[in-house]
Design a protein around this motif. Structure first.
Motif, mmCIF file in Angstrom:
data_model
loop_
_atom_site.group_PDB
_atom_site.id
_atom_site.type_symbol
_atom_site.label_atom_id
_atom_site.label_comp_id
_atom_site.label_asym_id
_atom_site.label_seq_id
_atom_site.Cartn_x
_atom_site.Cartn_y
_atom_site.Cartn_z
ATOM 1 N N GLY A 83 -7.323 -2.188 -6.692
ATOM 2 C CA GLY A 83 -7.459 -2.837 -5.388
ATOM 3 C C GLY A 83 -8.898 -3.196 -5.095
ATOM 4 N N LEU A 84 -9.084 -3.988 -4.042
ATOM 5 C CA LEU A 84 -10.433 -4.435 -3.683
ATOM 6 C C LEU A 84 -10.916 -3.856 -2.364
ATOM 7 C CD1 LEU A 84 -10.184 -8.251 -4.505
ATOM 8 C CD2 LEU A 84 -11.372 -6.522 -5.825
ATOM 9 N N GLY A 85 -10.013 -3.242 -1.618
ATOM 10 C CA GLY A 85 -10.412 -2.690 -0.315
ATOM 11 C C GLY A 85 -10.576 -3.758 0.751
ATOM 12 N N ILE A 86 -9.775 -4.821 0.675
ATOM 13 C CA ILE A 86 -9.885 -5.825 1.741
ATOM 14 C C ILE A 86 -8.558 -6.093 2.464
ATOM 15 C CG2 ILE A 86 -11.972 -7.110 1.138
ATOM 16 C CD1 ILE A 86 -10.383 -8.950 -0.539
ATOM 17 N N GLY A 87 -7.458 -5.558 1.921
ATOM 18 C CA GLY A 87 -6.151 -5.805 2.550
ATOM 19 C C GLY A 87 -6.109 -5.316 3.990
ATOM 20 N N LEU A 88 -6.580 -4.100 4.216
ATOM 21 C CA LEU A 88 -6.534 -3.539 5.581
ATOM 22 C C LEU A 88 -7.545 -4.218 6.492
ATOM 23 C CD1 LEU A 88 -6.040 0.315 5.058
ATOM 24 C CD2 LEU A 88 -4.363 -1.393 5.770
ATOM 25 N N ILE A 119 -11.495 3.020 7.170
ATOM 26 C CA ILE A 119 -10.501 2.443 6.272
ATOM 27 C C ILE A 119 -10.277 0.936 6.481
ATOM 28 C CG2 ILE A 119 -8.316 2.782 7.543
ATOM 29 C CD1 ILE A 119 -8.622 4.433 4.335
ATOM 30 N N ASN A 126 0.840 -1.209 0.000
ATOM 31 C CA ASN A 126 0.000 0.000 0.000
ATOM 32 C C ASN A 126 0.871 1.254 0.000
ATOM 33 O OD1 ASN A 126 -2.472 -1.194 -0.082
ATOM 34 N ND2 ASN A 126 -2.971 -0.905 2.067
ATOM 35 N N ALA A 127 1.905 1.249 0.854
ATOM 36 C CA ALA A 127 2.778 2.427 0.958
ATOM 37 C C ALA A 127 3.376 2.747 -0.417
ATOM 38 C CB ALA A 127 3.881 2.171 1.978
ATOM 39 N N TYR A 175 -13.937 -1.134 1.805
ATOM 40 C CA TYR A 175 -13.918 0.335 1.848
ATOM 41 C C TYR A 175 -12.694 0.856 1.096
ATOM 42 C CZ TYR A 175 -14.651 5.059 3.412
ATOM 43 O OH TYR A 175 -14.904 6.402 3.425
ATOM 44 N N VAL A 204 -11.062 4.596 -0.712
ATOM 45 C CA VAL A 204 -11.225 6.046 -0.784
ATOM 46 C C VAL A 204 -11.211 6.467 -2.247
ATOM 47 C CG1 VAL A 204 -10.184 8.251 -0.138
ATOM 48 C CG2 VAL A 204 -9.973 6.276 1.385
ATOM 49 N N PHE A 233 1.213 3.809 8.973
ATOM 50 C CA PHE A 233 0.410 2.736 9.559
ATOM 51 C C PHE A 233 1.272 2.064 10.618
ATOM 52 C CE2 PHE A 233 -3.465 2.149 7.024
ATOM 53 C CZ PHE A 233 -3.221 3.056 6.001
ATOM 54 N N SER A 265 1.194 8.830 4.806
ATOM 55 C CA SER A 265 0.519 8.070 5.862
ATOM 56 C C SER A 265 1.525 7.221 6.622
ATOM 57 C CB SER A 265 -0.505 7.109 5.265
ATOM 58 O OG SER A 265 -1.324 7.765 4.339
ATOM 59 N N LYS A 278 2.110 1.679 -3.434
ATOM 60 C CA LYS A 278 1.027 1.973 -4.387
ATOM 61 C C LYS A 278 0.487 3.392 -4.223
ATOM 62 C CE LYS A 278 -2.923 -0.411 -3.831
ATOM 63 N NZ LYS A 278 -3.913 -1.477 -3.951
ATOM 64 N N TYR A 279 0.321 3.822 -2.970
ATOM 65 C CA TYR A 279 -0.293 5.136 -2.749
ATOM 66 C C TYR A 279 0.727 6.270 -2.598
ATOM 67 C CZ TYR A 279 -4.487 2.343 -2.350
ATOM 68 O OH TYR A 279 -5.511 1.475 -2.634
ATOM 69 N N GLY A 292 -1.749 10.380 1.045
ATOM 70 C CA GLY A 292 -2.400 10.593 2.346
ATOM 71 C C GLY A 292 -3.889 10.253 2.292
HETATM 72 P P1 ADP Z 1 -6.859 -1.656 -1.516
HETATM 73 O O1 ADP Z 1 -5.530 -0.952 -1.462
HETATM 74 O O2 ADP Z 1 -6.798 -2.976 -2.203
HETATM 75 O O3 ADP Z 1 -7.959 -0.782 -2.035
HETATM 76 P P2 ADP Z 1 -6.792 -1.784 1.406
HETATM 77 O O4 ADP Z 1 -7.766 -2.443 2.312
HETATM 78 O O5 ADP Z 1 -5.377 -2.175 1.528
HETATM 79 O O6 ADP Z 1 -7.340 -2.031 -0.054
HETATM 80 O O7 ADP Z 1 -6.907 -0.220 1.628
HETATM 81 C C1 ADP Z 1 -8.180 0.385 1.718
HETATM 82 C C2 ADP Z 1 -8.114 1.803 1.223
HETATM 83 O O8 ADP Z 1 -7.311 2.577 2.123
HETATM 84 C C3 ADP Z 1 -7.452 1.973 -0.117
HETATM 85 O O9 ADP Z 1 -8.373 1.820 -1.174
HETATM 86 C C4 ADP Z 1 -6.910 3.386 -0.047
HETATM 87 O O10 ADP Z 1 -7.915 4.291 -0.411
HETATM 88 C C5 ADP Z 1 -6.585 3.569 1.429
HETATM 89 N N1 ADP Z 1 -5.151 3.379 1.740
HETATM 90 C C6 ADP Z 1 -4.575 2.275 2.239
HETATM 91 N N2 ADP Z 1 -3.254 2.470 2.447
HETATM 92 C C7 ADP Z 1 -2.987 3.732 2.062
HETATM 93 C C8 ADP Z 1 -1.809 4.547 2.030
HETATM 94 N N3 ADP Z 1 -0.627 4.081 2.440
HETATM 95 N N4 ADP Z 1 -1.932 5.812 1.573
HETATM 96 C C9 ADP Z 1 -3.132 6.305 1.171
HETATM 97 N N5 ADP Z 1 -4.273 5.578 1.175
HETATM 98 C C10 ADP Z 1 -4.210 4.317 1.613
#
Ligand code: ADP
Length: 364
Positions: free
Chosen positions: A326-331, A309, A268-269, A314, A316, A357, A355, A271-272, A300
């Motif tokens: 992405g699918l929004g399930i990693g976190l 999050i 994630n770090a 979920y 953003v 984490f 960000s 990718k974003y 951010g």
């Molecule tokens: P995914 O990345 O597959 O969408 P995650 O569950 O890992 O799913 O993350 C959920 C959401 O949180 C992401 O869609 C993104 O919007 C936000 N996010 C996660 N990590 C970061 C990060 N390091 N910086 C900015 N946004 C993040």
């Protein structure tokens, strides 16, 4: 104001109040939701038509009875839990649980309970609104079953595709065909992405069904961090991943699952933060806990999203319009893994700055 006018004003106010109360009673009576009140000891005091429709009991049958008659065996501890909250004056909102109807059916309900106070402000009972969500829950269960079945079925063909692609790569290596090798490299990379997506989906449905398995093993957390960072470093040319600090102790946990959390946070770090050059990893000890942070200098996250999050699916919507796959399930999965290990995961983030984490795990 003359005494006469005062009396008339009071009379009008009383009759308006009486009318408002009648109107309110009519609204309560006509609601499809079950609306009831109970005393502090859990005796049912009132019961509307909605409650009769959902639970099957008439007011005569339940008023004066304990609320426990509505609770199936597995949910009998709902009452003491709720009453504790109410005694503190707290409302319980949209609590999803199960209830038992007069004919013995178990139904899914979403309940909101608010404390009822007398004129002195003392809590004398509670009002309770219950909505029957059996149908929604059924659809949710079917969706979960489908995702779980589909991801399970996808795993086998993907594994064999990867196996064949690796054999092909070895054969082409012998022939020295560089172009073909390059394409096969990309293909293998895409297969890995697909494998991760499918196993994330499978894990998410296991979490939902409470079936995610955990092993308990002793391992060196610093080596796990180093190995994971080294692996993820190979997936990026742009970012340099730097570790600061050490935990200097081994822990008892599920090594693969903790590794999965690290992979999630690191990918994630990267990718974003497409414009950034660094991702920093901090490791250390703090009051009986180990603490690991992953900091990026990327897009951010806005404050309003921070508490959602970790919810399943979920994501953003980024204001800059960029699309990040992405699918929004990693976190969601990472949070579950850390919670299961009695740790916590939290975020510090500023839009446009990046960000951090952080997760912690008890050392004993
Ligand atoms: P995914 O990345 O597959 O969408 P995650 O569950 O890992 O799913 O993350 C959920 C959401 O949180 C992401 O869609 C993104 O919007 C936000 N996010 C996660 N990590 C970061 C990060 N390091 N910086 C900015 N946004 C993040």
């Amino acid at each position: 104001m003359s005494q006469n006018t005062q009396r008339i004003t009071q009379k009008i106010a009383t009759s308006l109040n009486a009318e408002a109360s009648l109107l309110l009673a009519a609204i309560v009576e006509s609601s499809d939701d079950a609306i009831m009140s109970k005393s502090v000891d859990g005796t049912i005091l009132s019961w509307n038509k909605g409650a009769q429709q959902i639970y099957g009991y008439t007011p005569e049958e339940v008023i004066g009875q304990p609320v426990s008659i509505l609770m199936p065996e597995s949910k009998q501890d709902d009452f003491p839990k709720m009453i504790n909250q109410l005694k503190k004056g707290k409302r319980i909102e949209h609590y999803e649980t199960q209830r038992k109807t007069k004919d013995g059916r178990i139904i899914d309900v979403s309940i909101t309970v608010s404390p009822l106070r007398n004129r002195k402000g003392e809590i004398i009972g509670a009002s309770k609104i219950a909505r029957d969500i059996t149908y929604q829950k059924e659809i949710e269960r079917k969706r979960e079953d489908f995702i779980s079945m589909a991801s399970h079925e996808l795993k086998t063909p993907i594994t064999s595709i990867k196996g064949f692609a690796q054999i092909l790569q070895r054969l082409l290596n012998k022939l020295g065909n560089e172009d073909a090798n390059k394409f096969l490299d990309r293909m293998l990379h895409q297969i890995d992405t697909l494998t991760n997506l499918v196993s994330d989906l499978l894990d998410a449905s296991k979490v939902q069904q409470g079936k995610l398995e955990y092993k308990d093993e002793k391992f060196d957390i610093d080596s796990l961090i180093e190995d994971t960072v080294e692996n993820i470093q190979q997936t990026t040319n742009r970012h340099s991943l730097k570790i600061t600090g050490k935990v200097n102790t081994s822990i008892k946990a599920d090594k693969d699952r903790i590794g999965q959390v690290l992979v999630n946070l690191l990918t994630n770090a990267i990718k974003y933060s497409p414009q950034a050059k660094e991702v920093l990893i901090y490791a250390g000890k703090k009051k009986g806990y180990l603490e690991v942070s992953v900091q990026d200098f990327g897009i951010g996250i806005n404050k309003q999203h921070l508490d959602k999050i970790f919810d399943k699916f979920y994501r953003v919507t980024n204001p800059d319009g960029d699309i990040y796959p992405g699918l929004g399930i990693g976190l969601y999965i990472s949070n579950e893994i850390i919670k299961r290990h009695k740790g916590q995961i939290y975020i510090h983030s500023e839009i446009g700055k990046g960000s951090t984490f952080t997760f912690n795990l008890p050392l004993k």
